[in-house]
Motif scaffolding. Structure first.
Motif, mmCIF file in Angstrom:
data_model
loop_
_atom_site.group_PDB
_atom_site.id
_atom_site.type_symbol
_atom_site.label_atom_id
_atom_site.label_comp_id
_atom_site.label_asym_id
_atom_site.label_seq_id
_atom_site.Cartn_x
_atom_site.Cartn_y
_atom_site.Cartn_z
ATOM 1 N N THR A 38 0.844 -1.189 0.000
ATOM 2 C CA THR A 38 0.000 0.000 0.000
ATOM 3 C C THR A 38 0.881 1.242 0.000
ATOM 4 N N PRO A 39 1.034 1.923 -1.139
ATOM 5 C CA PRO A 39 2.014 3.007 -1.223
ATOM 6 C C PRO A 39 1.694 4.205 -0.334
ATOM 7 N N ASP A 40 0.431 4.416 -0.021
ATOM 8 C CA ASP A 40 0.050 5.550 0.823
ATOM 9 C C ASP A 40 -0.235 5.120 2.258
ATOM 10 N N ALA A 41 0.381 4.023 2.708
ATOM 11 C CA ALA A 41 0.128 3.523 4.061
ATOM 12 C C ALA A 41 0.435 4.570 5.125
ATOM 13 N N ALA A 42 1.521 5.325 4.956
ATOM 14 C CA ALA A 42 1.874 6.336 5.956
ATOM 15 C C ALA A 42 0.785 7.400 6.064
ATOM 16 N N GLU A 43 0.251 7.829 4.933
ATOM 17 C CA GLU A 43 -0.817 8.831 4.947
ATOM 18 C C GLU A 43 -2.088 8.271 5.575
ATOM 19 N N LEU A 44 -2.406 7.021 5.270
ATOM 20 C CA LEU A 44 -3.589 6.397 5.858
ATOM 21 C C LEU A 44 -3.435 6.256 7.372
ATOM 22 N N LEU A 45 -2.247 5.886 7.817
ATOM 23 C CA LEU A 45 -1.995 5.770 9.252
ATOM 24 C C LEU A 45 -2.113 7.123 9.943
ATOM 25 N N ALA A 46 -1.645 8.170 9.278
ATOM 26 C CA ALA A 46 -1.717 9.506 9.873
ATOM 27 C C ALA A 46 -3.152 9.972 10.043
ATOM 28 N N ALA A 47 -4.055 9.470 9.205
ATOM 29 C CA ALA A 47 -5.458 9.893 9.251
ATOM 30 C C ALA A 47 -6.342 8.955 10.063
ATOM 31 N N ALA A 48 -5.798 7.823 10.492
ATOM 32 C CA ALA A 48 -6.618 6.800 11.168
ATOM 33 C C ALA A 48 -6.829 7.135 12.640
ATOM 34 N N ASP A 49 -7.979 6.726 13.162
ATOM 35 C CA ASP A 49 -8.263 6.855 14.591
ATOM 36 C C ASP A 49 -7.960 5.560 15.342
ATOM 37 N N ALA A 50 -7.873 4.441 14.630
ATOM 38 C CA ALA A 50 -7.496 3.156 15.218
ATOM 39 C C ALA A 50 -7.100 2.223 14.082
ATOM 40 N N ASP A 62 2.683 -3.438 7.641
ATOM 41 C CA ASP A 62 3.933 -2.699 7.451
ATOM 42 C C ASP A 62 4.376 -2.200 8.824
ATOM 43 N N ALA A 63 5.145 -3.024 9.521
ATOM 44 C CA ALA A 63 5.497 -2.737 10.912
ATOM 45 C C ALA A 63 6.256 -1.421 11.050
ATOM 46 N N GLU A 64 7.164 -1.144 10.134
ATOM 47 C CA GLU A 64 7.972 0.069 10.237
ATOM 48 C C GLU A 64 7.101 1.327 10.196
ATOM 49 N N LYS A 65 6.195 1.385 9.245
ATOM 50 C CA LYS A 65 5.338 2.561 9.131
ATOM 51 C C LYS A 65 4.343 2.645 10.283
ATOM 52 N N ILE A 66 3.880 1.500 10.754
ATOM 53 C CA ILE A 66 2.941 1.495 11.875
ATOM 54 C C ILE A 66 3.612 2.018 13.139
ATOM 55 N N VAL A 67 4.820 1.554 13.428
ATOM 56 C CA VAL A 67 5.542 2.024 14.616
ATOM 57 C C VAL A 67 5.776 3.530 14.522
ATOM 58 N N ALA A 68 6.188 4.003 13.356
ATOM 59 C CA ALA A 68 6.434 5.434 13.191
ATOM 60 C C ALA A 68 5.169 6.247 13.445
ATOM 61 N N ALA A 69 4.039 5.763 12.925
ATOM 62 C CA ALA A 69 2.778 6.482 13.107
ATOM 63 C C ALA A 69 2.337 6.479 14.562
ATOM 64 N N MET A 70 2.530 5.345 15.242
ATOM 65 C CA MET A 70 2.106 5.261 16.635
ATOM 66 C C MET A 70 3.023 6.077 17.544
ATOM 67 N N LYS A 71 4.292 6.182 17.185
ATOM 68 C CA LYS A 71 5.198 7.064 17.944
ATOM 69 C C LYS A 71 4.804 8.527 17.781
#
Length: 226
Positions: A38-50, A62-71
């Motif tokens: 998912t190329p826009d995973a970082a953007e989707l994570l930034a907009a997600a509530d959960a 995508d563990a790397e992007k998920i950890v970054a978003a949660m941090k």
């Protein structure tokens, strides 16, 4: 058991690359399976509530992007099988392991969980835990398994392509779940011709007898219209 959302409240599903989807209701967004395809995973994570994760395979997680978003956002929580916890140790206090039979509310959505094995790709490939999520008693994302929640389902997110997919089993799966409609996911391996042939095998005029929708990446559906 979660209740269906009130009929006057609109829920929107947006199809993203492969198995990634977002559900939006009352201004809140639930993100399911942001994976490395998912190329826009970082953007989707930034907009997600959960976040919900069905299993640990890279195309769903995508563990790397998920950890970054949660941090970056201390209020962002994630729910998934216990097997993903090691990859998220840096944000472990907001990672919630789920098991079959759990019900919880997150970001205004009611979620029921069903955990079983990932579908068999080959007997020599180890199985991993796979969580299916029933959202608001209506929308079911089975992850990578022909997982039947044994509930009345309005919208089934149906995996349609991949190394474990069987057309015969997919037909029988839809017939056993009996949703009002199916929406195709897990489709990155399909060519345009392959996508257009899906309805012949899995759509309303096929052996399933159930309407199949094949939205493009970025397309949305009003699930209250099911």
């Amino acid at each position: 058991m979660a209740d269906r959302w009130p009929p006057e409240v609109s829920m929107q599903l947006t199809k993203h690359t492969h198995a990634t989807v977002t559900l939006t209701k009352n201004g809140n967004t639930l993100l399911i399976d942001p994976g490395t395809f998912t190329p826009d995973a970082a953007e989707l994570l930034a907009a997600a509530d959960a976040i919900l994760i069905t299993h640990e395979h890279f195309d769903h997680f995508d563990a790397e992007k998920i950890v970054a978003a949660m941090k970056a956002r201390e209020g962002l929580h994630l729910y998934g099988p216990a097997t993903i916890a090691d990859a998220l140790s840096e944000v472990a206090d907001r990672v919630h392991a789920v098991s079959t039979g759990e019900s919880f509310d997150i970001a205004g959505f009611a979620v029921d969980t069903f955990v079983a094995d990932h579908a068999v790709i080959h007997p020599e490939i180890p199985l991993v835990d796979n969580a299916g999520f029933l959202i608001d008693g209506s929308v079911f994302h089975p992850g990578d398994a022909y997982l039947n929640p044994g509930r009345t389902i309005e919208t089934l997110l149906l995996p349609v392509s991949g190394p474990w997919i069987s057309t015969e089993q997919a037909i029988d799966y839809v017939r056993s779940v009996k949703p009002q409609r199916s929406i195709a996911i897990h489709d990155i391996m399909l060519s345009p011709a392959g996508k257009s042939s899906l309805r012949m095998f899995l759509g309303e005029n096929s052996l399933t007898g159930t309407p199949l929708e094949t939205p493009d990446v970025g397309e949305s559906r009003d699930l209250s219209a099911a």
